[in-house]
Design a protein around this motif. Structure first.
Motif, PDB file in Angstrom:
ATOM      1  N   GLU A 123       0.920  -1.304   0.007  1.00  0.00           N
ATOM      2  CA  GLU A 123       0.148   0.699  -0.369  1.00  0.00           C
ATOM      3  C   GLU A 123       0.901   1.171  -0.193  1.00  0.00           C
ATOM      4  N   VAL A 124       2.018   1.438   1.283  1.00  0.00           N
ATOM      5  CA  VAL A 124       3.096   3.040   1.281  1.00  0.00           C
ATOM      6  C   VAL A 124       3.219   2.595  -0.018  1.00  0.00           C
ATOM      7  N   GLU A 125       4.574   1.843  -1.125  1.00  0.00           N
ATOM      8  CA  GLU A 125       4.989   1.532  -2.273  1.00  0.00           C
ATOM      9  C   GLU A 125       4.176   2.321  -3.299  1.00  0.00           C
ATOM     10  N   GLU A 126       2.926   1.838  -3.247  1.00  0.00           N
ATOM     11  CA  GLU A 126       1.739   2.644  -4.224  1.00  0.00           C
ATOM     12  C   GLU A 126       1.073   3.633  -4.198  1.00  0.00           C
ATOM     13  N   SER A 127       1.226   4.328  -2.819  1.00  0.00           N
ATOM     14  CA  SER A 127       0.982   5.438  -2.857  1.00  0.00           C
ATOM     15  C   SER A 127       1.759   6.474  -3.291  1.00  0.00           C
ATOM     16  N   ILE A 128       3.382   5.649  -2.817  1.00  0.00           N
ATOM     17  CA  ILE A 128       4.461   6.828  -2.805  1.00  0.00           C
ATOM     18  C   ILE A 128       4.367   7.111  -4.502  1.00  0.00           C
ATOM     19  N   ARG A 129       4.224   5.933  -4.756  1.00  0.00           N
ATOM     20  CA  ARG A 129       4.667   5.886  -6.913  1.00  0.00           C
ATOM     21  C   ARG A 129       3.512   6.348  -7.378  1.00  0.00           C
ATOM     22  N   GLN A 130       2.435   6.788  -6.802  1.00  0.00           N
ATOM     23  CA  GLN A 130       0.751   7.473  -7.311  1.00  0.00           C
ATOM     24  C   GLN A 130       1.790   9.235  -7.131  1.00  0.00           C
ATOM     25  N   ARG A 132       5.124  10.535  -6.474  1.00  0.00           N
ATOM     26  CA  ARG A 132       6.346  10.550  -7.087  1.00  0.00           C
ATOM     27  C   ARG A 132       5.717  11.168  -8.892  1.00  0.00           C
ATOM     28  N   LYS A 133       4.265  10.328  -9.190  1.00  0.00           N
ATOM     29  CA  LYS A 133       4.121  10.194 -10.509  1.00  0.00           C
ATOM     30  C   LYS A 133       3.510  12.438 -11.320  1.00  0.00           C
ATOM     31  N   ASN A 134       3.181  12.071  -9.699  1.00  0.00           N
ATOM     32  CA  ASN A 134       1.933  13.643 -10.122  1.00  0.00           C
ATOM     33  C   ASN A 134       3.202  14.306  -9.670  1.00  0.00           C
ATOM     34  N   ARG A 135       4.141  14.916  -8.989  1.00  0.00           N
ATOM     35  CA  ARG A 135       5.065  15.440  -8.463  1.00  0.00           C
ATOM     36  C   ARG A 135       5.888  15.651 -10.155  1.00  0.00           C
TER      37      ARG A 135
END
Length: 135
Positions: A123-130, A132-135
């Motif tokens: 869950e954490v990995e997916e949240s962080i991935r999203q 970073r993708k939106n930055r």
């Protein structure tokens, strides 16, 4: 994407097991027997002056003698710690502690640590991935 994780646990076996699990996932892992090695000692009265994330995730034993508590984690969060994902481990959680942890956004795990932490890391990995993708 490499996540950076700090693990604080005085128990060598727990630290090694967590390092192994996190390393297999490809994370940068920093393990310490006590939080005194953190820049701010993970204390509620120290302000984090860094303008960058030092780690993405902190996993710590709740009962490191005389140091860790939910209050200390809450203090770090209020004092500028850039880490958004805190997890605390303990073998003897009270209902009040679990409720308090939930209100401050800290995940709790019972010791001995099980594979439940793997689901949380997904869950954490997916949240962080999203993020970073939106930055």
């Amino acid at each position: 994407m490499k996540l950076r994780v700090a693990v604080f646990d005085e128990n060598n076996t727990n630290r090694y097991w967590l390092w192994e699990v996190l390393d297999e996932r490809g994370y940068e892992v920093f393990t310490f027997p006590d939080p005194g090695l953190c820049l701010n000692n993970l204390r509620p009265d120290k302000r984090c002056e860094r303008d960058c994330d030092c780690v993405d995730v902190i996993i710590a034993d709740l009962k490191i003698p005389n140091i860790f508590s939910l209050g200390a984690v809450e203090g770090q969060m209020k004092n500028g710690c850039q880490c958004e994902y805190f997890a605390l481990m303990n073998g003897d959680w009270s209902d009040d502690d679990i409720q308090y942890a939930d209100t401050i956004g800290c995940r709790v795990f019972k010791k001995p640590i099980t594979k439940e932490i793997i689901s949380w890391l997904d869950e954490v990995e997916e949240s962080i991935r999203q993020k970073r993708k939106n930055r």
